[in-house]
Design an enzyme around this catalytic site. Sequence first.
Site, PDB file in Angstrom:
ATOM      1  N   SER A   1       6.219   3.155   1.969  1.00  0.00           N
ATOM      2  CA  SER A   1       5.576   1.842   1.829  1.00  0.00           C
ATOM      3  C   SER A   1       6.624   0.759   1.950  1.00  0.00           C
ATOM      4  CB  SER A   1       4.872   1.738   0.474  1.00  0.00           C
ATOM      5  OG  SER A   1       4.514   0.382   0.228  1.00  0.00           O
TER       6      SER A   1
ATOM      7  N   TYR B   1       5.432   1.847  -8.869  1.00  0.00           N
ATOM      8  CA  TYR B   1       5.111   2.407  -7.544  1.00  0.00           C
ATOM      9  C   TYR B   1       6.190   2.026  -6.538  1.00  0.00           C
ATOM     10  CZ  TYR B   1       2.558   2.669  -3.058  1.00  0.00           C
ATOM     11  OH  TYR B   1       2.178   2.922  -1.759  1.00  0.00           O
TER      12      TYR B   1
ATOM     13  N   LYS C   1       8.506   4.581  -4.456  1.00  0.00           N
ATOM     14  CA  LYS C   1       8.552   4.574  -2.989  1.00  0.00           C
ATOM     15  C   LYS C   1       9.995   4.400  -2.504  1.00  0.00           C
ATOM     16  CE  LYS C   1       4.417   5.391  -1.424  1.00  0.00           C
ATOM     17  NZ  LYS C   1       4.181   6.744  -0.877  1.00  0.00           N
TER      18      LYS C   1
HETATM   19  N1  LIG Z   1      -3.239   1.773   0.836  1.00  0.00           N
HETATM   20  C1  LIG Z   1      -2.119   1.083   0.988  1.00  0.00           C
HETATM   21  O1  LIG Z   1      -2.122  -0.173   0.999  1.00  0.00           O
HETATM   22  C2  LIG Z   1      -0.812   1.784   1.198  1.00  0.00           C
HETATM   23  C3  LIG Z   1       0.280   1.026   1.619  1.00  0.00           C
HETATM   24  C4  LIG Z   1       1.499   1.651   1.815  1.00  0.00           C
HETATM   25  C5  LIG Z   1       1.623   3.015   1.610  1.00  0.00           C
HETATM   26  N2  LIG Z   1       0.539   3.728   1.186  1.00  0.00           N
HETATM   27  C6  LIG Z   1       0.734   5.164   0.967  1.00  0.00           C
HETATM   28  O2  LIG Z   1      -0.199   5.885   1.747  1.00  0.00           O
HETATM   29  C7  LIG Z   1      -0.548   7.112   1.099  1.00  0.00           C
HETATM   30  C8  LIG Z   1      -2.047   7.204   0.948  1.00  0.00           C
HETATM   31  O3  LIG Z   1      -2.508   6.010   0.349  1.00  0.00           O
HETATM   32  P1  LIG Z   1      -4.081   5.734   0.196  1.00  0.00           P
HETATM   33  O4  LIG Z   1      -4.257   4.266   0.040  1.00  0.00           O
HETATM   34  O5  LIG Z   1      -4.822   6.471   1.266  1.00  0.00           O
HETATM   35  O6  LIG Z   1      -4.312   6.430  -1.212  1.00  0.00           O
HETATM   36  P2  LIG Z   1      -5.675   6.946  -1.925  1.00  0.00           P
HETATM   37  O7  LIG Z   1      -6.860   6.488  -1.156  1.00  0.00           O
HETATM   38  O8  LIG Z   1      -5.512   6.560  -3.355  1.00  0.00           O
HETATM   39  O9  LIG Z   1      -5.581   8.520  -1.765  1.00  0.00           O
HETATM   40  C9  LIG Z   1      -4.537   9.223  -2.380  1.00  0.00           C
HETATM   41  C10 LIG Z   1      -4.699  10.660  -2.003  1.00  0.00           C
HETATM   42  O10 LIG Z   1      -3.601  11.386  -2.576  1.00  0.00           O
HETATM   43  C11 LIG Z   1      -4.157  12.455  -3.322  1.00  0.00           C
HETATM   44  N3  LIG Z   1      -3.270  12.889  -4.403  1.00  0.00           N
HETATM   45  C12 LIG Z   1      -2.745  12.168  -5.410  1.00  0.00           C
HETATM   46  N4  LIG Z   1      -1.968  12.953  -6.179  1.00  0.00           N
HETATM   47  C13 LIG Z   1      -2.012  14.190  -5.640  1.00  0.00           C
HETATM   48  C14 LIG Z   1      -1.435  15.437  -5.969  1.00  0.00           C
HETATM   49  N5  LIG Z   1      -0.652  15.591  -7.049  1.00  0.00           N
HETATM   50  N6  LIG Z   1      -1.671  16.500  -5.160  1.00  0.00           N
HETATM   51  C15 LIG Z   1      -2.460  16.371  -4.067  1.00  0.00           C
HETATM   52  N7  LIG Z   1      -3.076  15.232  -3.717  1.00  0.00           N
HETATM   53  C16 LIG Z   1      -2.845  14.155  -4.504  1.00  0.00           C
HETATM   54  C17 LIG Z   1      -5.478  11.913  -3.850  1.00  0.00           C
HETATM   55  O11 LIG Z   1      -6.291  12.973  -4.321  1.00  0.00           O
HETATM   56  P3  LIG Z   1      -7.401  12.725  -5.497  1.00  0.00           P
HETATM   57  O12 LIG Z   1      -8.617  12.165  -4.792  1.00  0.00           O
HETATM   58  O13 LIG Z   1      -7.592  14.081  -6.056  1.00  0.00           O
HETATM   59  O14 LIG Z   1      -6.804  11.730  -6.461  1.00  0.00           O
HETATM   60  C18 LIG Z   1      -5.982  11.258  -2.573  1.00  0.00           C
HETATM   61  O15 LIG Z   1      -6.491  12.212  -1.695  1.00  0.00           O
HETATM   62  C19 LIG Z   1       0.200   7.105  -0.228  1.00  0.00           C
HETATM   63  O16 LIG Z   1       1.419   7.795  -0.082  1.00  0.00           O
HETATM   64  C20 LIG Z   1       0.476   5.628  -0.460  1.00  0.00           C
HETATM   65  O17 LIG Z   1       1.591   5.413  -1.283  1.00  0.00           O
HETATM   66  C21 LIG Z   1      -0.666   3.148   0.978  1.00  0.00           C
END
Ligand SMILES: NC(=O)c1ccc[n+]([C@@H]2O[C@H](COP(=O)([O-])OP(=O)(O)OC[C@H]3O[C@@H](n4cnc5c(N)ncnc54)[C@H](OP(=O)(O)O)[C@@H]3O)[C@@H](O)[C@H]2O)c1
Length: 243
Positions: free
Chosen positions: A128, A141, A145
């Site tokens: 991120s 967070y 990251k």
């Molecule tokens: N959205 C943003 O603005 C953004 C920006 C920059 C980077 N990111 C990065 O992109 C990635 C995905 O983000 P997102 O927004 O798609 O997140 P999200 O919608 O909150 O989804 C997170 C996913 O990770 C899974 N997860 C969490 N802990 C886990 C574990 N211990 N073992 C296996 N699965 C696990 C969750 O499963 P459950 O459903 O079981 O909780 C869910 O499937 C992350 O690495 C995040 O840091 C996101």
Amino acid sequence: MELRGATALVTGTNRGIGHHFAVELLQRGAKVYATARRPELVTIPSVEILRLDINDQASVDAAAAVATDVDVLVNNAAFTAGGNLVTGDLDAIRATMDSNYYGTLAMVRAFAPILARNGGGAILNVLSGVAWTTVDGNTAYAAAKSAQWGLTNGIRVELAGQGTLVAGLVPGLVATDTMKEFARDAGLDLGTDVMTDPLDLVRLALDGLEAGEVEILDGLGVAAKATLAGPPQALDLSAVSAS
Ligand SMILES: NC(=O)c1ccc[n+]([C@@H]2O[C@H](COP(=O)([O-])OP(=O)(O)OC[C@H]3O[C@@H](n4cnc5c(N)ncnc54)[C@H](OP(=O)(O)O)[C@@H]3O)[C@@H](O)[C@H]2O)c1
């Protein structure tokens, strides 16, 4: 890295960016292990669904015992709601570091030998832009990251000898339900002009991976990296918000 004919494993595919990774990898001709700690929530046809909790070593080992043909590992899963470092709940802060850093590390350690046996392949870590700045309300967070970015750089050096491409995807704000909920709770109106669409992000990431790039950034990711040239500063979400 050619994705047609590759075998990819994606973590956290039951929602958010991970779901789009699994769908798009399939679209590009890869075999896909779509993993989740609640596999019953994965609704993507034509993928191999595996139960996988990246913070449970037995679960990681079980996935590695089954998915021995993987040559692309996408470390997407993360817990992202750690709150602030000084005043936040310590368990939430630890959970954020556990998934982003130690969970990613457990996956890398389990799958590096598999990638080596399958010709080197690639690892894509979803990082991120806050790794290079911070954000008030979720400094835990951002710190996790930063650690994950350092991890990505370290394993790139360590795995170069076995021919594994190690890439980091560095997005800014991505329009997933988790991000929209965070913005709503913080009273921010983050429009589509500041948030990247998750499918667009995944296409950018996979284009970059196919081109052999080691760092793949969206617009805010580029802006975050540029701040490293000056004094440390926080990402001011109210400045990019419409309200
Ligand atoms: N959205 C943003 O603005 C953004 C920006 C920059 C980077 N990111 C990065 O992109 C990635 C995905 O983000 P997102 O927004 O798609 O997140 P999200 O919608 O909150 O989804 C997170 C996913 O990770 C899974 N997860 C969490 N802990 C886990 C574990 N211990 N073992 C296996 N699965 C696990 C969750 O499963 P459950 O459903 O079981 O909780 C869910 O499937 C992350 O690495 C995040 O840091 C996101």
